[in-house]
Design a protein around this motif. Structure first.
Motif, short mmCIF file in Angstrom:
data_model
loop_
_atom_site.label_atom_id
_atom_site.label_comp_id
_atom_site.label_asym_id
_atom_site.label_seq_id
_atom_site.Cartn_x
_atom_site.Cartn_y
_atom_site.Cartn_z
N ALA A 48 0.49 5.01 -6.50
CA ALA A 48 1.44 5.97 -7.08
C ALA A 48 2.64 6.06 -6.15
O ALA A 48 2.78 7.01 -5.37
N CYS A 49 3.47 5.03 -6.18
CA CYS A 49 4.67 4.99 -5.33
C CYS A 49 5.69 4.12 -6.03
O CYS A 49 5.41 2.96 -6.34
N HIS A 50 6.88 4.67 -6.27
CA HIS A 50 7.91 3.91 -6.99
C HIS A 50 8.25 2.62 -6.26
O HIS A 50 8.37 1.56 -6.86
N VAL A 51 8.42 2.72 -4.94
CA VAL A 51 8.91 1.57 -4.19
C VAL A 51 7.83 0.48 -4.10
O VAL A 51 8.11 -0.71 -4.30
N MET A 52 6.59 0.89 -3.78
CA MET A 52 5.52 -0.10 -3.64
C MET A 52 5.19 -0.75 -4.98
O MET A 52 4.86 -1.93 -5.03
N HIS A 112 0.85 -1.19 0.00
CA HIS A 112 0.00 0.00 0.00
C HIS A 112 0.88 1.23 0.00
O HIS A 112 2.01 1.20 0.50
N HIS A 113 0.34 2.32 -0.52
CA HIS A 113 1.08 3.58 -0.48
C HIS A 113 1.37 3.94 0.98
O HIS A 113 0.49 3.79 1.84
N PRO A 114 2.59 4.41 1.29
CA PRO A 114 2.91 4.75 2.69
C PRO A 114 1.91 5.74 3.30
O PRO A 114 1.64 5.68 4.51
N TYR A 115 1.34 6.60 2.48
CA TYR A 115 0.35 7.55 3.01
C TYR A 115 -0.94 6.82 3.42
O TYR A 115 -1.52 7.11 4.48
N LEU A 122 7.29 13.13 4.40
CA LEU A 122 6.66 12.37 5.48
C LEU A 122 6.82 10.87 5.30
O LEU A 122 6.27 10.09 6.07
N CYS A 123 7.55 10.46 4.29
CA CYS A 123 7.57 9.04 3.95
C CYS A 123 8.66 8.31 4.74
O CYS A 123 9.86 8.58 4.58
N ALA A 124 8.22 7.34 5.58
CA ALA A 124 9.17 6.58 6.39
C ALA A 124 10.16 5.83 5.50
O ALA A 124 11.35 5.76 5.81
N ILE A 125 9.66 5.30 4.38
CA ILE A 125 10.55 4.50 3.52
C ILE A 125 11.69 5.38 2.99
O ILE A 125 12.85 4.99 3.00
N TRP A 126 11.33 6.58 2.58
CA TRP A 126 12.36 7.47 2.02
C TRP A 126 13.36 7.87 3.09
O TRP A 126 14.57 7.90 2.86
N HIS A 127 12.86 8.18 4.29
CA HIS A 127 13.77 8.57 5.37
C HIS A 127 14.67 7.40 5.75
O HIS A 127 15.87 7.57 5.97
N GLY A 157 9.97 15.02 -8.11
CA GLY A 157 9.96 13.80 -7.30
C GLY A 157 8.62 13.57 -6.63
O GLY A 157 7.60 14.12 -7.03
N CYS A 158 8.64 12.74 -5.59
CA CYS A 158 7.38 12.38 -4.91
C CYS A 158 7.04 13.42 -3.86
O CYS A 158 7.82 13.66 -2.93
N PRO A 159 5.85 14.04 -3.95
CA PRO A 159 5.49 15.09 -2.99
C PRO A 159 5.30 14.57 -1.57
O PRO A 159 5.31 15.34 -0.63
N TYR A 160 5.16 13.24 -1.43
CA TYR A 160 4.93 12.69 -0.08
C TYR A 160 6.25 12.44 0.66
O TYR A 160 6.26 12.17 1.84
N ARG A 161 7.38 12.58 -0.02
CA ARG A 161 8.61 12.09 0.60
C ARG A 161 8.99 12.77 1.92
O ARG A 161 9.57 12.12 2.77
S1 SF4 Z 1 8.61 5.39 -1.24
FE1 SF4 Z 1 9.19 7.09 -2.57
S2 SF4 Z 1 7.56 7.21 -4.11
FE2 SF4 Z 1 6.79 5.95 -2.42
S3 SF4 Z 1 5.69 7.42 -1.12
FE3 SF4 Z 1 7.77 7.24 -0.31
S4 SF4 Z 1 8.88 8.91 -1.29
FE4 SF4 Z 1 6.99 8.59 -2.45
#
Ligand code: SF4
Ligand SMILES: Nc1ncnc2c1ncn2[C@@H]1O[C@H](COP(=O)(O)OP(=O)(O)OP(=O)(O)O)[C@@H](O)[C@H]1O
Ligand SMILES: [Mg+2]
Length: 359
Positions: free
Chosen positions: A328-332, A254-257, A297-302, A291-295
């Motif tokens: 809409a998430c590259h990693v997921m 699922h999307h991290p958000y 707050l995104c635990a995966i990115w951090h 890039g991703c506007p959620y980053r």
């Molecule tokens: S993993 Fe990357 S693309 Fe997915 S929500 Fe986090 S910052 Fe965005």
């Protein structure tokens, strides 16, 4: 795009875009201001009788999107087709009459009740204007409708004599009396206690049997899961996930958000320290146009050490990852494709159409 139809075609909205503000401030004399984008090209396709849930944090653009679909707010760009017709081409003067089939239950029901009209008068007026029904038949339908909401005794009450929950029920009853094809229901059960909420949902879903479709906006994830055929998740004016409700499975990517929204609903939120740490690492110096506007707050990115790569370089768009689920998430999206690849490698011969159970 949220484009899988469950019923006959009703709504096709593509690239709906909206900004607010701009201009030159007070009396047009200030410095020019940039408009603030609120919707960044949102798509939605719905069939008759379908219920699409829309969730997202406060200010993400849910109400604005619903209003753009009905032209209560004019979108800046995009297309909206309703029952095969170009809705944006309907002259403004004709909109009021045309809106009989496309209704909004407002987030704030108080504003749309006339303080000088009784409950019965509101509902009779609706029947007369939208369905041409008057006299005894109108009286009978009004009492029947109020009965469904346990409010027959309020037929002679004025809005000022009603509680907040009663006003909300009148506003839902009024909408359903028009027998609409599409309702944008904006928090229709907010502030209602459990038994009244059940009555309102029951009345709304009953109307669905007559092919009324809903875009159902709510912060109440239990209600959304109960009523919706699928759920759209909106973050800052973009759809970041599309889920089918019978496939909401924690095992799925699922999307991290989305994960954060569901965790917050279970009060299983990140610790204060973690949130502060993420905030501190946030927006400073980050270009969120790229890039991703959620980053922030995104635990995966951090956790990745805020690595360079797709998250920082490319705006993720919705990718179909499982059944009709889109994210809409590259990693997921990459994780989903590797799960699918493993399934194919490890389980040859197993029928592919196994449904996940609802969690
Ligand atoms: S993993 Fe990357 S693309 Fe997915 S929500 Fe986090 S910052 Fe965005
Ligand atoms: N008429 C308007 N003029 C200027 N800005 C607006 C207008 N309507 C909405 N906005 C802004 O657009 C953004 C999205 O608002 P919107 O009401 O669509 O959010 P929402 O997702 O429905 O939030 P909530 O869950 O709190 O109802 C907010 O920042 C809001 O302030
Ligand atoms: Mg809203």
């Amino acid at each position: 795009m949220a484009d899988q139809l469950l019923g006959k075609p009703l709504l096709k909205a593509l690239n709906v875009t909206k900004s607010f503000g701009g201009g030159r401030g007070f009396l047009g004399m200030g410095p020019p201001k940039e408009p603030t984008p609120v919707l960044h090209g949102v798509d939605l396709v719905m069939g008759a009788g379908e219920v699409t849930g829309l969730i997202g944090e406060s200010g993400s653009g849910k109400t604005t999107f619903g209003k753009c679909l009905l032209r209560i707010v004019e979108p800046d760009a995009g297309t909206v087709e309703l029952e095969g017709r170009d809705w944006l081409a309907v002259p403004r003067n004709d909109l009021q009459a045309e809106r009989a089939r496309y209704q909004m239950i407002y987030q704030n029901p108080y504003a749309c009740l006339n303080p000088g009209l009784t409950v019965g008068a509101h509902l009779r007026e609706t029947l007369s204007v939208f369905r041409g029904i008057k006299g005894d038949e109108a009286d009978r339908l009004v009492l029947d409708e109020l009965g469904r909401f346990g409010m027959q005794d309020k037929v002679t009450s004025y809005p000022g004599e009603l509680s907040g929950g009663e006003k909300r029920r009148v506003s839902v009853a009024r909408t359903l009396l028009t027998q609409p094809a599409l309702v944008v229901a904006d928090e229709p059960t907010s502030g209602l206690d459990a038994s009244v909420k059940a009555d309102v949902l029951d009345a709304m879903l009953h109307a669905r049997d007559a092919d009324t479709a809903y875009l159902f906006i709510s912060h109440d994830l239990d209600v959304i899961r109960f009523v919706s055929d699928r759920i759209l998740v909106m973050y800052r004016g973009r759809i970041v996930e599309v889920m089918e409700t019978d496939r909401i499975n924690p095992e799925l990517p699922h999307h991290p958000y989305t994960v954060m929204l569901f965790e917050a609903a279970r009060a299983d939120v990140p610790s204060e320290e973690e949130l502060e740490a993420r905030k501190g690492a946030q927006v400073r110096g980050l270009d969120l146009e790229v890039g991703c506007p959620y980053r922030p707050l995104c635990a995966i990115w951090h956790e990745s050490g805020r690595a360079e790569g797709p998250c920082t370089e490319e705006l993720p768009t919705l990718v179909q990852i499982h059944g009709h689920q889109q994210v809409a998430c590259h990693v997921m999206a990459a994780e989903a494709s590797s799960i699918e690849a493993n399934k194919t490698t490890n389980a040859p011969g197993i029928p592919g159409d196994q449904k996940e159970s609802k969690s």
